[in-house]
Design a protein around this motif. Structure first.
Motif, PDB file in Angstrom:
ATOM      1  N   LEU A 144      10.082   5.880  -2.327  1.00 16.13           N
ATOM      2  CA  LEU A 144       8.705   7.204  -1.697  1.00 16.13           C
ATOM      3  C   LEU A 144       7.953   5.995  -2.141  1.00 16.13           C
ATOM      4  N   ALA A 145       7.362   5.531  -3.243  1.00 15.80           N
ATOM      5  CA  ALA A 145       6.500   4.619  -3.223  1.00 15.80           C
ATOM      6  C   ALA A 145       6.504   3.432  -2.389  1.00 15.80           C
ATOM      7  N   GLU A 146       7.730   2.753  -2.131  1.00 10.62           N
ATOM      8  CA  GLU A 146       7.660   1.666  -0.852  1.00 10.62           C
ATOM      9  C   GLU A 146       7.406   1.706   0.247  1.00 10.62           C
ATOM     10  N   ARG A 147       7.741   3.403   0.731  1.00  9.91           N
ATOM     11  CA  ARG A 147       7.288   4.209   2.094  1.00  9.91           C
ATOM     12  C   ARG A 147       5.937   4.425   2.053  1.00  9.91           C
ATOM     13  N   ILE A 148       4.944   5.089   1.553  1.00  2.29           N
ATOM     14  CA  ILE A 148       3.574   5.089   1.126  1.00  2.29           C
ATOM     15  C   ILE A 148       2.935   4.035   0.601  1.00  2.29           C
ATOM     16  N   GLU A 149       3.376   2.665   0.557  1.00  4.16           N
ATOM     17  CA  GLU A 149       2.666   1.156  -0.062  1.00  4.16           C
ATOM     18  C   GLU A 149       3.025   1.243   1.655  1.00  4.16           C
ATOM     19  N   ASN A 150       3.485   1.078   2.524  1.00  2.00           N
ATOM     20  CA  ASN A 150       3.555   0.377   3.761  1.00  2.00           C
ATOM     21  C   ASN A 150       3.421   1.186   4.709  1.00  2.00           C
ATOM     22  N   LYS A 151       2.821   2.323   4.038  1.00  2.00           N
ATOM     23  CA  LYS A 151       2.011   3.547   5.789  1.00  2.00           C
ATOM     24  C   LYS A 151       0.997   2.689   5.196  1.00  2.00           C
ATOM     25  N   ASN A 152       0.254   2.958   3.968  1.00  2.00           N
ATOM     26  CA  ASN A 152      -0.658   2.539   3.205  1.00  2.00           C
ATOM     27  C   ASN A 152      -1.766   0.881   3.965  1.00  2.00           C
ATOM     28  N   GLN A 153      -0.801   0.640   3.941  1.00  4.63           N
ATOM     29  CA  GLN A 153      -0.766  -1.101   4.558  1.00  4.63           C
ATOM     30  C   GLN A 153      -1.036  -1.293   5.434  1.00  4.63           C
ATOM     31  N   VAL A 154      -0.277  -0.311   6.668  1.00  2.00           N
ATOM     32  CA  VAL A 154      -0.829  -0.160   8.239  1.00  2.00           C
ATOM     33  C   VAL A 154      -2.140  -0.009   8.280  1.00  2.00           C
ATOM     34  N   LYS A 155      -1.957   1.284   8.230  1.00  3.12           N
ATOM     35  CA  LYS A 155      -3.328   2.475   7.946  1.00  3.12           C
ATOM     36  C   LYS A 155      -4.503   1.272   7.754  1.00  3.12           C
ATOM     37  N   PHE A 156      -4.164   0.671   6.627  1.00  2.00           N
ATOM     38  CA  PHE A 156      -5.200  -0.047   6.104  1.00  2.00           C
ATOM     39  C   PHE A 156      -5.622  -1.347   7.576  1.00  2.00           C
ATOM     40  N   PHE A 157      -4.914  -2.372   7.850  1.00  8.73           N
ATOM     41  CA  PHE A 157      -5.144  -2.944   8.401  1.00  8.73           C
ATOM     42  C   PHE A 157      -4.987  -2.530  10.050  1.00  8.73           C
ATOM     43  N   GLU A 158      -4.861  -1.170   9.931  1.00  6.94           N
ATOM     44  CA  GLU A 158      -5.655  -0.497  11.393  1.00  6.94           C
ATOM     45  C   GLU A 158      -7.033   0.265  11.298  1.00  6.94           C
ATOM     46  N   GLY A 159      -7.969   0.280   9.842  1.00  3.95           N
ATOM     47  CA  GLY A 159      -8.637   0.886  10.052  1.00  3.95           C
ATOM     48  C   GLY A 159      -8.382   2.249   9.523  1.00  3.95           C
ATOM     49  N   ILE A 160      -7.394   2.595   9.353  1.00  2.00           N
ATOM     50  CA  ILE A 160      -8.170   3.480   9.018  1.00  2.00           C
ATOM     51  C   ILE A 160      -7.609   4.130   7.634  1.00  2.00           C
ATOM     52  N   ALA A 161      -7.242   3.730   6.898  1.00  2.00           N
ATOM     53  CA  ALA A 161      -7.161   3.667   4.906  1.00  2.00           C
ATOM     54  C   ALA A 161      -7.985   2.574   4.849  1.00  2.00           C
ATOM     55  N   SER A 162      -8.777   3.014   3.271  1.00  2.00           N
ATOM     56  CA  SER A 162      -9.310   1.852   2.743  1.00  2.00           C
ATOM     57  C   SER A 162      -8.524   1.297   1.965  1.00  2.00           C
ATOM     58  N   SER A 163      -9.480   0.603   1.534  1.00  2.00           N
ATOM     59  CA  SER A 163      -8.910  -0.995   0.275  1.00  2.00           C
ATOM     60  C   SER A 163      -8.116  -0.398  -0.921  1.00  2.00           C
ATOM     61  N   PHE A 164      -9.066   1.131  -1.208  1.00  2.00           N
ATOM     62  CA  PHE A 164      -9.507   1.914  -2.520  1.00  2.00           C
ATOM     63  C   PHE A 164      -7.939   1.976  -2.438  1.00  2.00           C
ATOM     64  N   GLU A 165      -7.436   3.082  -1.243  1.00  2.00           N
ATOM     65  CA  GLU A 165      -6.035   3.529  -1.049  1.00  2.00           C
ATOM     66  C   GLU A 165      -4.903   2.543  -1.175  1.00  2.00           C
ATOM     67  N   LEU A 166      -4.967   1.842  -0.251  1.00  2.00           N
ATOM     68  CA  LEU A 166      -4.158   0.318  -0.219  1.00  2.00           C
ATOM     69  C   LEU A 166      -3.764  -0.203  -2.160  1.00  2.00           C
ATOM     70  N   SER A 167      -4.761   0.012  -2.507  1.00  2.00           N
ATOM     71  CA  SER A 167      -4.517  -0.609  -3.830  1.00  2.00           C
ATOM     72  C   SER A 167      -3.964   0.713  -4.845  1.00  2.00           C
TER      73      SER A 167
END
Length: 482
Positions: free
Chosen positions: A419-442
Motif C-alpha cells: 500500500l505504501a509503495e502505491r501511495i508513494e508512486n501516486k503522490n510522486q506522479v501527482k507532484f510532478f503534475e502539480g496536483i500534490a504538494s512537496s509536503f504530501e510527497l514527503s
C-alpha cells in the motif's frame, strides 16, 4: 641458444609470478561462504562458547575416572638419604657396665675412635658418651595402599552419572544458545544488507526527483519550498544510508564472533532474508507440545536437585567407618661415607603389612549440622525445580504467542508495504503534475520508508521468534555411552 634463453626467461617469469601469487594468498584473509544451516553447523563446532562447553564435558569425563580411581590400588615410592653433619650423642650411665676399669676403658676407646673426626664431647661424671649408627644412610620404600571400605567413595561412584549428565546438559544448553546467536547474527547481517540496498535505491530515486525539481524550479515552474523539501528528504536518507553501512560492518563482526572466527575474516551469506522468513513461517509449530520434563532448563534444574541430594548422602556417609590397608617393602643401607652406589654396599630389607580402621565416634554435633545444611539445600533445589517447571510452561506459552504475533505482523507488514509503495508512486506522479504538494510527497515517502523498515524487521522477527520457541521445545538427549 636464443631458444634456450627464452626458455630460461619463461621459467624465471613463472617463478616470479608464483611467488607473487603466494604473497597475495598470504596477505589475503580467508573467505567463508555460508548458508544459514552451514553457519549453524560451523558455529556449533567452532564458536568459543561451544568449545568451552565441550571442554567442560571432557573435564567431567576425567573427573569420572578421578572418582573411580580413588578406590583402586595406589602405589607410591620414596627414597630418603640422610647425612649426619654432626652425629647425636647418647649418654650411657657407667653403672650399667661392668665396674671393672677394663670394660669402661674399652667403651671409652670405642667412643674415642668414633669421634676422632668429630667435635670432642665432655660427658658429665658417671656417664659414657656414645654415638650409635653410621653418619650416612639411605632408605628406599615402595607402598601399596588400598581402600577397602569408605561410604563417601560409594556415594561418589553413584554421583558419576549425574556429574556427566550435568556437563552434557550444559553443553546442550550452550548449543541451543549458540544456534540462536548464529541465527540472530545471520539475520541481522541480512537485515543490514537489505537496509543498505533499499536506502541506496531510495537515495537514487529521491536524488533523481530532486534534480528534476531543481530544473523545474530554475524554469520558474515550481516553488523553492518544493526543492528544499526534497533536499531535506535526500539528506536524511543519505544520513540513514551512512549509518546503515556502519551498522552492516558491525553486524558482520558480530556474526564472526558468534561463528568463532576472527572479525577481520570475510563471510559471504548465500541465503536471502525473505527466503528465510518464508522458510521459518510454520503454523504447525504452534501446535507442537512437549513434556516439560524434556525441556533443557528443567533438566538442568533437575540435575541441580540430584546433585543436592547426593551431597546429603555424602555427608551422611562421612559418619560411617573407613577401612584401608597397605603393604610396603623397602631396603636400608648404612655407611660412614657415601658408598651407596658401590656394588659391595650391603642393604637390609624390610616389609610391613597393615590395616587401618577409622571410626567416627563423636563430633559435638558438627556432622549433624553439616548434614542438616545439605538437607536444607536439597529442599531449596526441589523448590527451584518446581519454580523452573512453572517458568518453562509460561515461557513456552509466551514464545508461542510471540511467534504467532510475528507471523501476523509479517503478513500485515507485507500488505502495508504494498500500500505504501502505491501511495508513494501516486503522490510522486501527482507532484510532478502539480496536483500534490512537496509536503504530501514527503509524507508519502516517509510512510514508505517506515513500511520498508517495518517489513524487514517483521521478517527478522519471524526468524528470531521461531528460534526462541524451538529452543524451548528442543528435546535432544545424549546417550550415556561415556
Amino acid at each position: 641458444m636464443k631458444n634456450r634463453i627464452l626458455i630460461v626467461l619463461s621459467f624465471l617469469s613463472l617463478q616470479a609470478s608464483g611467488l607473487f601469487a603466494q604473497e597475495i594468498s598470504a596477505d589475503s584473509s580467508r573467505t567463508y561462504q555460508l548458508s544459514l544451516s552451514e553457519a549453524i553447523s560451523f558455529g556449533l563446532e567452532n564458536s568459543y562458547q561451544s568449545q568451552i562447553a565441550q571442554k567442560d564435558v571432557d573435564k567431567a569425563l576425567k573427573q569420572k575416572w578421578e572418582i573411580i580411581a580413588q578406590g583402586l590400588p595406589q602405589i607410591s615410592g620414596s627414597v630418603d638419604y640422610q647425612n649426619y653433619l654432626q652425629q647425636p650423642v647418647t649418654l650411657l650411665p657407667a653403672a650399667a657396665f661392668d665396674n671393672t676399669q677394663s670394660t669402661i676403658d674399652v667403651v671409652q676407646q670405642y667412643f674415642d675412635n668414633v669421634q676422632r673426626n668429630s667435635t670432642p664431647v665432655n660427658a658429665p661424671q658417671g656417664f659414657i658418651p656414645v654415638r650409635f649408627g653410621t653418619k650416612q644412610s639411605m632408605n628406599a620404600t615402595a607402598t601399596w595402599n588400598q581402600l577397602i571400605f569408605d561410604g563417601s567413595y560409594i556415594v561418589g561412584i553413584q554421583s558419576v552419572k549425574t556429574l556427566l549428565q550435568i556437563s552434557k546438559n550444559a553443553k546442550t544448553k550452550t548449543d541451543l544458545e549458540v544456534k540462536k546467536a548464529v541465527i540472530n547474527a545471520y539475520g541481522n547481517v541480512l537485515l543490514a544488507e537489505e537496509s543498505v540496498d533499499i536506502l541506496q535505491k531510495n537515495v537514487k530515486t529521491v536524488q533523481k526527483n530532486f534534480d528534476e525539481t531543481q530544473k523545474i524550479y530554475e524554469n520558474g515552474l515550481t516553488e523553492q519550498e518544493d526543492v528544499e523539501q526534497l533536499e531535506i528528504t535526500l539528506l536524511n536518507l543519505k544520513n540513514q544510508l551512512s549509518r546503515s553501512q556502519r551498522m552492516r560492518s558491525i553486524a558482520y563482526e558480530m556474526l564472526n564472533m558468534s561463528l568463532g572466527i576472527p572479525v577481520e575474516e570475510k563471510v559471504i551469506l548465500t541465503d536471502d532474508l525473505k527466503e528465510l522468513a518464508m522458510r521459518y513461517y510454520d503454523l504447525n509449530l504452534l501446535q507442537e507440545q512437549i513434556p516439560v520434563e524434556e525441556n533443557i532448563d528443567y533438566r538442568i534444574a533437575k540435575n541441580s536437585a540430584e546433585s543436592a541430594e547426593i551431597q546429603v548422602k555424602l555427608q551422611k556417609a562421612k559418619a560411617l567407618p573407613t577401612l584401608s590397608g597397605f603393604v610396603n617393602y623397602g631396603y636400608q643401607g648404612y655407611s660412614d661415607t657415601f658408598t651407596f652406589l658401590n656394588g659391595d654396599q650391603e642393604y637390609f630389607g624390610q616389609s610391613i603389612l597393615g590395616v587401618s580402621l577409622n571410626i567416627p565416634i563423636f563430633s559435638s554435633g558438627m556432622r549433624g549440622a553439616k548434614t542438616q545444611q545439605r538437607e536444607i539445600e536439597y529442599e531449596q533445589a526441589l523448590l527451584e525445580l518446581e519454580q523452573t517447571e512453572n517458568q518453562v510452561k509460561q515461557q513456552i506459552k509466551q514464545a508461542k504467542s510471540d511467534y504467532e504475533f510475528s507471523l501476523e505482523n509479517y503478513e500485515n507488514a507485507q500488505k502495508n508495504l504494498e500500500l505504501a509503495e502505491r501511495i508513494e508512486n501516486k503522490n510522486q506522479v501527482k507532484f510532478f503534475e502539480g496536483i500534490a504538494s512537496s509536503f504530501e510527497l514527503s509524507e508519502a515517502q516517509s510512510q514508505l520508508y517506515s513500511a520498508q523498515q517495518n517489513y524487514l524487521d517483521a521478517m527478522l522477527q519471524v526468524i528470531n521468534s521461531k528460534v526462541t520457541l524451538e529452543n524451548l521445545l528442543d528435546t535432544r538427549t545424549y546417550n550415556d555411552e561415556n
